[in-house]
Scaffold this motif. Structure first.
Motif, PDB file in Angstrom:
ATOM      1  N   THR A 179       0.855  -1.188   0.000  1.00  0.00           N
ATOM      2  CA  THR A 179       0.000   0.000   0.000  1.00  0.00           C
ATOM      3  C   THR A 179       0.890   1.238   0.000  1.00  0.00           C
ATOM      4  N   ALA A 180       0.263   2.407  -0.052  1.00  0.00           N
ATOM      5  CA  ALA A 180       1.035   3.651  -0.024  1.00  0.00           C
ATOM      6  C   ALA A 180       1.850   3.773   1.259  1.00  0.00           C
ATOM      7  N   GLY A 181       1.363   3.168   2.319  1.00  0.00           N
ATOM      8  CA  GLY A 181       2.055   3.291   3.600  1.00  0.00           C
ATOM      9  C   GLY A 181       2.905   2.101   3.987  1.00  0.00           C
ATOM     10  N   ASN A 182       2.918   1.058   3.168  1.00  0.00           N
ATOM     11  CA  ASN A 182       3.680  -0.144   3.533  1.00  0.00           C
ATOM     12  C   ASN A 182       4.093  -0.930   2.303  1.00  0.00           C
ATOM     13  N   THR A 183       5.383  -1.282   2.241  1.00  0.00           N
ATOM     14  CA  THR A 183       5.869  -2.186   1.197  1.00  0.00           C
ATOM     15  C   THR A 183       5.834  -3.597   1.761  1.00  0.00           C
ATOM     16  N   ALA A 184       5.025  -4.443   1.177  1.00  0.00           N
ATOM     17  CA  ALA A 184       4.766  -5.776   1.715  1.00  0.00           C
ATOM     18  C   ALA A 184       5.806  -6.793   1.239  1.00  0.00           C
ATOM     19  N   GLU A 185       5.751  -7.986   1.837  1.00  0.00           N
ATOM     20  CA  GLU A 185       6.727  -9.041   1.557  1.00  0.00           C
ATOM     21  C   GLU A 185       6.864  -9.348   0.075  1.00  0.00           C
ATOM     22  N   LYS A 186       5.748  -9.420  -0.641  1.00  0.00           N
ATOM     23  CA  LYS A 186       5.810  -9.829  -2.040  1.00  0.00           C
ATOM     24  C   LYS A 186       6.652  -8.877  -2.879  1.00  0.00           C
ATOM     25  N   ASP A 187       6.870  -7.666  -2.394  1.00  0.00           N
ATOM     26  CA  ASP A 187       7.677  -6.696  -3.124  1.00  0.00           C
ATOM     27  C   ASP A 187       9.087  -6.562  -2.558  1.00  0.00           C
ATOM     28  N   GLY A 188       9.475  -7.455  -1.661  1.00  0.00           N
ATOM     29  CA  GLY A 188      10.855  -7.515  -1.205  1.00  0.00           C
ATOM     30  C   GLY A 188      11.728  -8.109  -2.289  1.00  0.00           C
ATOM     31  N   PRO A 189      13.015  -7.743  -2.355  1.00  0.00           N
ATOM     32  CA  PRO A 189      13.896  -8.221  -3.441  1.00  0.00           C
ATOM     33  C   PRO A 189      13.896  -9.733  -3.646  1.00  0.00           C
ATOM     34  N   PRO A 190      13.926 -10.572  -2.588  1.00  0.00           N
ATOM     35  CA  PRO A 190      13.956 -12.022  -2.843  1.00  0.00           C
ATOM     36  C   PRO A 190      12.664 -12.568  -3.450  1.00  0.00           C
ATOM     37  N   ASN A 191      11.594 -11.764  -3.399  1.00  0.00           N
ATOM     38  CA  ASN A 191      10.293 -12.238  -3.874  1.00  0.00           C
ATOM     39  C   ASN A 191       9.885 -11.638  -5.209  1.00  0.00           C
ATOM     40  N   ALA A 192      10.812 -10.975  -5.873  1.00  0.00           N
ATOM     41  CA  ALA A 192      10.470 -10.260  -7.100  1.00  0.00           C
ATOM     42  C   ALA A 192       9.898 -11.173  -8.186  1.00  0.00           C
ATOM     43  N   SER A 193      10.308 -12.426  -8.219  1.00  0.00           N
ATOM     44  CA  SER A 193       9.851 -13.327  -9.283  1.00  0.00           C
ATOM     45  C   SER A 193       8.774 -14.310  -8.821  1.00  0.00           C
ATOM     46  N   LEU A 194       8.241 -14.120  -7.619  1.00  0.00           N
ATOM     47  CA  LEU A 194       7.150 -14.991  -7.177  1.00  0.00           C
ATOM     48  C   LEU A 194       5.945 -14.809  -8.092  1.00  0.00           C
ATOM     49  N   HIS A 195       5.207 -15.892  -8.301  1.00  0.00           N
ATOM     50  CA  HIS A 195       3.993 -15.787  -9.092  1.00  0.00           C
ATOM     51  C   HIS A 195       3.020 -16.875  -8.664  1.00  0.00           C
ATOM     52  N   ALA A 196       1.933 -16.997  -9.393  1.00  0.00           N
ATOM     53  CA  ALA A 196       0.834 -17.936  -9.103  1.00  0.00           C
ATOM     54  C   ALA A 196      -0.070 -17.447  -7.981  1.00  0.00           C
ATOM     55  N   PHE A 197       0.010 -16.160  -7.661  1.00  0.00           N
ATOM     56  CA  PHE A 197      -0.903 -15.590  -6.665  1.00  0.00           C
ATOM     57  C   PHE A 197      -2.357 -15.771  -7.087  1.00  0.00           C
ATOM     58  N   PHE A 198      -2.596 -15.721  -8.387  1.00  0.00           N
ATOM     59  CA  PHE A 198      -3.974 -15.803  -8.878  1.00  0.00           C
ATOM     60  C   PHE A 198      -4.634 -17.127  -8.512  1.00  0.00           C
ATOM     61  N   VAL A 199      -3.834 -18.179  -8.346  1.00  0.00           N
ATOM     62  CA  VAL A 199      -4.408 -19.484  -8.001  1.00  0.00           C
ATOM     63  C   VAL A 199      -5.007 -19.437  -6.600  1.00  0.00           C
ATOM     64  N   VAL A 200      -4.294 -18.817  -5.685  1.00  0.00           N
ATOM     65  CA  VAL A 200      -4.811 -18.679  -4.318  1.00  0.00           C
ATOM     66  C   VAL A 200      -6.047 -17.795  -4.324  1.00  0.00           C
ATOM     67  N   ASP A 201      -6.029 -16.728  -5.112  1.00  0.00           N
ATOM     68  CA  ASP A 201      -7.208 -15.859  -5.216  1.00  0.00           C
ATOM     69  C   ASP A 201      -8.421 -16.644  -5.696  1.00  0.00           C
ATOM     70  N   ASN A 202      -8.225 -17.462  -6.734  1.00  0.00           N
ATOM     71  CA  ASN A 202      -9.345 -18.246  -7.271  1.00  0.00           C
ATOM     72  C   ASN A 202      -9.859 -19.261  -6.257  1.00  0.00           C
ATOM     73  N   ALA A 203      -8.925 -19.907  -5.554  1.00  0.00           N
ATOM     74  CA  ALA A 203      -9.337 -20.886  -4.547  1.00  0.00           C
ATOM     75  C   ALA A 203     -10.082 -20.200  -3.402  1.00  0.00           C
ATOM     76  N   LYS A 204      -9.593 -19.055  -2.987  1.00  0.00           N
ATOM     77  CA  LYS A 204     -10.254 -18.310  -1.909  1.00  0.00           C
ATOM     78  C   LYS A 204     -11.668 -17.918  -2.317  1.00  0.00           C
ATOM     79  N   GLN A 205     -11.825 -17.446  -3.543  1.00  0.00           N
ATOM     80  CA  GLN A 205     -13.150 -17.058  -4.022  1.00  0.00           C
ATOM     81  C   GLN A 205     -14.107 -18.246  -3.993  1.00  0.00           C
ATOM     82  N   ALA A 206     -13.631 -19.403  -4.407  1.00  0.00           N
ATOM     83  CA  ALA A 206     -14.478 -20.596  -4.412  1.00  0.00           C
ATOM     84  C   ALA A 206     -14.859 -21.022  -2.998  1.00  0.00           C
TER      85      ALA A 206
END
Length: 330
Positions: free
Chosen positions: A92-119
């Motif tokens: 957010t504007a007030g916080n840089t979260a884990e996913k945007d830390g340098p070691p996590n720059a290439s993480l992906h597949a977040f959308f799968v968790v989003d889809n599972a959560k929605q279901a």
């Protein structure tokens, strides 16, 4: 590392021959004393696991990079503040979260968790945590890639803190030394055996050139290439990753069967074809070298050990909330 999976190496997993051993491992590994349980959602959301599995299967059918992505998401989540889905939080504007830390720059597949959560939310609003969904998705990712399956203990809370600054100090990088790796695992209450076993997760996926560039160009004065690398393997890596390479998608599969969860990682490590420095260091100590030899020779031993270590790691959790949206706190 963004994984690169090849369709011809993906296969539908058979039912693992581990049978009742998995339940015993869950009980032995995690004992009593925490809030997690095998039947946490039996009454409150009995179809949760099936909904997560369906979301993972659907994603894999469209995107063959998903299994490695989900497994890596779970690892990176658990190593920072425990398995609390803090890696899923958006900055957010007030916080840089884990996913945007340098070691996590290439993480992906977040959308799968989003889809599972929605279901799951459609069936059982406000019941199933994002942390549990991620743990289940990682299990399904391994199983769909030919690896073992297991019954994870459930009941994790979703963390209320996600800081990019945590990632650089808590996540060991691809160039980590043996001592750095051992200390990182020890801080989580995990052993050197766990280190070797969970490193076997590198059997899935793809590494960008930047993760191993230092092993194939300018390794040290008098040795441009790490002498521990097999010469033909090093030559292939140098062709894929020339010096000062800037090609975005350049790199190498993590092992020779990078879409299949198997023990090829350990066999390649023994033959000088381990990709990362953090892989190579497993051969520098007698105890870890013995485990590498065992798992290179016996895939069944690796699968059983992987289940046990995953259960141990995924139990790292503190009480938290159940997020309505996995990308933001309630």
């Amino acid at each position: 590392m963004a994984p690169q999976l090849h369709p011809d190496r993906c296969r539908t997993w058979p039912r693992a021959p581990l049978g009742s051993v998995l339940l015993a491992l869950a009980i032995v590994s995690l004992g009593g004393g925490d809030a997690l349980s095998l039947d946490h959602y039996r009454q409150s959301c009995p179809r949760a696991e099936a909904a997560v599995a369906a979301a993972v299967r659907q994603a894999v059918a469209k995107d063959r990079t998903v299994p490695a992505g989900l497994l890596r998401l779970h690892f990176h989540d658990c190593f920072v503040r425990g398995c609390d889905a803090s890696v899923l939080i958006d900055s957010t504007a007030g916080n840089t979260a884990e996913k945007d830390g340098p070691p996590n720059a290439s993480l992906h597949a977040f959308f799968v968790v989003d889809n599972a959560k929605q279901a799951v939310e459609a069936m059982c609003p406000g019941v199933v945590s994002c942390a549990d969904i991620l743990a289940l998705a990682a299990r399904d990712a391994v199983a769909l890639s030919g690896g073992p399956s297991w019954s994870p203990l459930l009941g994790r809370g979703d963390g209320r803190v996600s800081l990019a600054s945590d990632t650089t100090s808590l996540l060991p990088g691809p160039g980590a030394s043996f001592d750095q790796l051992r200390q990182a695992f020890h801080a989580l209450g995990m052993s050197v055996k766990d280190l070797v076993v969970l490193s076997g997760g590198h059997t899935l996926g793809f590494a960008h050139c930047s993760s191993f560039q230092g092993r194939i160009h300018g390794f040290r004065p008098g040795a441009d290439v790490d002498p521990a690398l097999n010469p033909s393997f090093a030559a292939a890596l140098r062709r894929a990753c020339p010096a000062n390479n800037t090609a975005r998608g350049a790199g190498s599969g993590m092992d020779s069967t990078s879409a299949t969860f198997d023990n090829a990682y350990y066999r390649m490590l023994q033959s000088g074809r381990g990709l990362l420095s953090s892989d190579e260091v497993l051969l520098t100590h007698p105890k870890t070298r013995r485990f590498v030899a065992l798992y290179a020779a016996r895939q069944d031993a690796f699968f059983r050990a992987f289940v046990s270590s995953m259960l141990r790691m995924s139990a790292l959790n503190q009480p938290g909330e159940v997020r309505a949206n996995c990308r933001r706190h309630n």
